[in-house]
Write a protein that holds these residues in place. Structure first.
Motif, PDB file in Angstrom:
ATOM      1  N   ALA A   1     135.881  -9.873 -39.797  1.00  0.00           N
ATOM      2  CA  ALA A   1     136.927  -9.260 -38.915  1.00  0.00           C
ATOM      3  C   ALA A   1     136.626 -10.043 -37.726  1.00  0.00           C
ATOM      4  O   ALA A   1     136.880  -9.502 -36.601  1.00  0.00           O
ATOM      5  CB  ALA A   1     136.618  -7.964 -38.753  1.00  0.00           C
ATOM      6  N   SER A   2     136.428 -11.442 -37.451  1.00  0.00           N
ATOM      7  CA  SER A   2     136.386 -11.952 -36.139  1.00  0.00           C
ATOM      8  C   SER A   2     137.247 -13.396 -36.377  1.00  0.00           C
ATOM      9  O   SER A   2     136.583 -14.457 -35.658  1.00  0.00           O
ATOM     10  CB  SER A   2     134.964 -12.319 -35.711  1.00  0.00           C
ATOM     11  N   TRP A   3     138.180 -13.386 -37.095  1.00  0.00           N
ATOM     12  CA  TRP A   3     139.069 -14.539 -37.182  1.00  0.00           C
ATOM     13  C   TRP A   3     139.888 -14.713 -35.794  1.00  0.00           C
ATOM     14  O   TRP A   3     140.481 -13.961 -35.114  1.00  0.00           O
ATOM     15  CB  TRP A   3     139.897 -14.470 -38.402  1.00  0.00           C
TER      16      TRP A   3
ATOM     17  N   ASP B   1     142.920  -6.465 -35.478  1.00  0.00           N
ATOM     18  CA  ASP B   1     141.543  -6.291 -35.506  1.00  0.00           C
ATOM     19  C   ASP B   1     140.527  -7.394 -35.904  1.00  0.00           C
ATOM     20  O   ASP B   1     139.286  -7.155 -36.408  1.00  0.00           O
ATOM     21  CB  ASP B   1     141.276  -5.107 -36.497  1.00  0.00           C
ATOM     22  N   GLY B   2     141.276  -8.584 -36.038  1.00  0.00           N
ATOM     23  CA  GLY B   2     140.634  -9.757 -36.562  1.00  0.00           C
ATOM     24  C   GLY B   2     140.331 -10.197 -37.966  1.00  0.00           C
ATOM     25  O   GLY B   2     139.853 -11.082 -38.252  1.00  0.00           O
ATOM     26  N   THR B   3     141.094  -9.299 -38.766  1.00  0.00           N
ATOM     27  CA  THR B   3     140.992  -9.538 -40.026  1.00  0.00           C
ATOM     28  C   THR B   3     141.977 -10.651 -40.534  1.00  0.00           C
ATOM     29  O   THR B   3     143.004 -10.562 -39.935  1.00  0.00           O
ATOM     30  CB  THR B   3     141.226  -8.362 -41.091  1.00  0.00           C
ATOM     31  N   LEU B   4     141.947 -11.007 -41.470  1.00  0.00           N
ATOM     32  CA  LEU B   4     142.733 -12.303 -42.103  1.00  0.00           C
ATOM     33  C   LEU B   4     143.401 -12.070 -43.328  1.00  0.00           C
ATOM     34  O   LEU B   4     142.633 -11.307 -44.249  1.00  0.00           O
ATOM     35  CB  LEU B   4     141.781 -13.569 -42.156  1.00  0.00           C
ATOM     36  N   TRP B   5     144.596 -12.039 -43.369  1.00  0.00           N
ATOM     37  CA  TRP B   5     145.522 -11.768 -44.574  1.00  0.00           C
ATOM     38  C   TRP B   5     146.301 -12.734 -44.935  1.00  0.00           C
ATOM     39  O   TRP B   5     146.795 -13.770 -44.168  1.00  0.00           O
ATOM     40  CB  TRP B   5     146.341 -10.422 -44.090  1.00  0.00           C
TER      41      TRP B   5
ATOM     42  N   ALA C   1     148.054 -14.960 -41.580  1.00  0.00           N
ATOM     43  CA  ALA C   1     147.922 -14.224 -40.481  1.00  0.00           C
ATOM     44  C   ALA C   1     146.732 -13.481 -40.225  1.00  0.00           C
ATOM     45  O   ALA C   1     145.967 -12.823 -40.994  1.00  0.00           O
ATOM     46  CB  ALA C   1     149.233 -13.201 -40.389  1.00  0.00           C
ATOM     47  N   ILE C   2     146.454 -13.168 -38.994  1.00  0.00           N
ATOM     48  CA  ILE C   2     145.445 -12.447 -38.505  1.00  0.00           C
ATOM     49  C   ILE C   2     145.938 -11.373 -37.764  1.00  0.00           C
ATOM     50  O   ILE C   2     146.866 -11.191 -36.901  1.00  0.00           O
ATOM     51  CB  ILE C   2     144.717 -13.347 -37.596  1.00  0.00           C
ATOM     52  N   LYS C   3     145.208 -10.093 -38.361  1.00  0.00           N
ATOM     53  CA  LYS C   3     145.763  -8.636 -37.547  1.00  0.00           C
ATOM     54  C   LYS C   3     145.018  -8.709 -36.187  1.00  0.00           C
ATOM     55  O   LYS C   3     144.162  -9.264 -35.672  1.00  0.00           O
ATOM     56  CB  LYS C   3     145.309  -7.537 -38.446  1.00  0.00           C
TER      57      LYS C   3
ATOM     58  N   LEU D   1     151.906  -2.379 -39.388  1.00  0.00           N
ATOM     59  CA  LEU D   1     150.696  -2.460 -38.617  1.00  0.00           C
ATOM     60  C   LEU D   1     151.014  -3.699 -37.580  1.00  0.00           C
ATOM     61  O   LEU D   1     152.151  -4.214 -37.529  1.00  0.00           O
ATOM     62  CB  LEU D   1     149.702  -3.226 -39.698  1.00  0.00           C
ATOM     63  N   THR D   2     149.689  -3.813 -36.803  1.00  0.00           N
ATOM     64  CA  THR D   2     149.983  -4.957 -35.654  1.00  0.00           C
ATOM     65  C   THR D   2     149.163  -6.280 -35.954  1.00  0.00           C
ATOM     66  O   THR D   2     148.170  -6.093 -36.479  1.00  0.00           O
ATOM     67  CB  THR D   2     149.276  -4.352 -34.366  1.00  0.00           C
TER      68      THR D   2
END
Length: 372
Positions: free
Chosen positions: A356-358, A324-328, A320-322, A306-307
């Motif tokens: 999804a706006s992190w 798409d703005g999601t947080l992991w 980390a933030i993807k 993924l990116t």
């Protein structure tokens, strides 16, 4: 990474773990270890899920120190909270605070960094300031005396970017030169020796340094040509050079020229390439490499396909933030620092809620700050 504005709802009961309707605001969240008040919610109780700090929407930049937190607001004011045992909050005392306190009244603060017990910041005029613990000379003031208020480092107005290890500081000037100071017990200053310095020293003569990150006893940097460099401790493979050797001068990791951003924990590192792929190496005993195991790796390994857009490394975790703005998050979670509502370690990325706006994340200790 370039700064982009967050989009989120700011209203009573706002929940970052659920789906949101987007409106432009700048909200501050925190989670994890909080015994020193470093989450900023007015308590010293740990939180294993993100909580919003106040209702203000004017937070612009964030830095998580070992046990304290720093933020710059959109008006250029500087705010701090958490542990202050060595004056690292810059408030002229050694009193800890569990909610944000303003440092002075200036509106010219721009960028900040923090180690375990020290803080440094660059103002909009390019001057560099530091305060807090200084036993290793990490304040860059030519001595080893602690400071409880900001003190200017020299008289130069050419400082562009700063980062911290636990007890050392790395900085880039506007001319692209690289400077380091503080603890150098394992060569983390990159000066070809293990001598600590209490004032800035230039690393070589190159003028193409771009991005920097500091681990516990190590430094990682990206040059303007996209190459990746490292020095300092390598005992867990964190040098990324296929060995466990310490290095006291910069060494290039591979030959690729597409590295974009970097982060460093105690004994591991993560980096994002220009194609958005995420890579990791070093100690993996707590699953902090995100590779589905607890194995150490001494060269960069890709995490999935993924990116990603942003990364920060607590001591033995990764957040980390993807794109798409999601947080992991993944790795060590003994203090809820993964933000997943529990204390269970993870060895692969797990999403924190569904929001999804992190925008931005920062951590040096077992707590994390985020803008969203």
């Amino acid at each position: 990474m370039s700064f982009r504005y967050a989009s989120s709802i700011n209203k009573p009961g706002f929940n970052p773990l659920g789906a949101q309707t987007s409106v432009t605001y700048y909200n501050l969240f925190s989670w994890g270890y909080n015994a020193q008040g470093q989450l900023g919610d007015g308590t010293t109780a740990g939180k294993s899920s993100p909580i919003q700090i106040g209702s203000l929407t004017t937070w612009l930049d964030i830095t998580g120190g070992g046990y304290h937190s720093i933020s710059v607001k959109t008006d250029g004011t500087l705010w701090v909270w958490g542990n202050n045992s060595n004056g690292q909050l810059g408030l002229g005392n050694i009193t800890s605070y569990s909610s944000p306190k303003q440092v002075g009244s200036l509106t010219t603060w721009s960028k900040t960094t923090a180690g375990t017990y020290h803080t440094a910041a660059i103002k909009t005029d390019g001057t560099l300031w530091s305060w807090g613990y200084n036993a290793n000379g990490q304040l860059g003031l030519g001595d080893i005396s602690n400071r409880s208020s900001p003190v200017q480092v020299g008289a130069l107005t050419t400082w562009l970017n700063i980062a911290s290890g636990n007890y050392h500081i790395i900085a880039i000037k506007t001319d692209g030169t690289l400077w380091t100071w503080g603890d150098n017990s394992i060569g983390q200053l990159g000066l070809g020796n293990t001598t600590s310095y209490s004032s800035p020293k230039q690393v070589g003569a190159l003028v193409n340094w771009l991005r920097i990150a500091g681990g516990k006893y190590r430094t990682v940097s990206i040059k303007t040509d996209g190459t990746l460099w490292t020095w300092g401790q390598g005992s867990y493979g964190q040098s990324g050079l296929n060995n466990t050797t310490n290095y006291s001068s910069p060494k290039q990791i591979g030959a690729l020229t597409n590295w974009l951003s970097i982060a460093s924990g105690f004994y591991h590192s993560t980096s994002i390439k220009t194609d958005g792929t995420l890579w990791t190496w070093g100690q993996g005993s707590n699953g902090q490499l995100g590779l589905g195991n607890t194995t150490n790796y001494s060269s960069p390994k890709q995490i999935g396909t993924l990116t990603w857009s942003s990364i920060t490394n607590p001591p033995a975790s990764s957040i980390a933030i993807k794109s798409d703005g999601t947080l992991w998050s993944w790795g060590q979670n003994n203090n809820g620092q993964l933000g997943l509502g529990d204390l269970t370690n993870r060895s692969s990325p797990v999403q924190i809620g569904t929001y999804a706006s992190w925008l931005k994340i920062s951590s040096k200790g077992q707590h994390t700050l985020a803008l969203g």
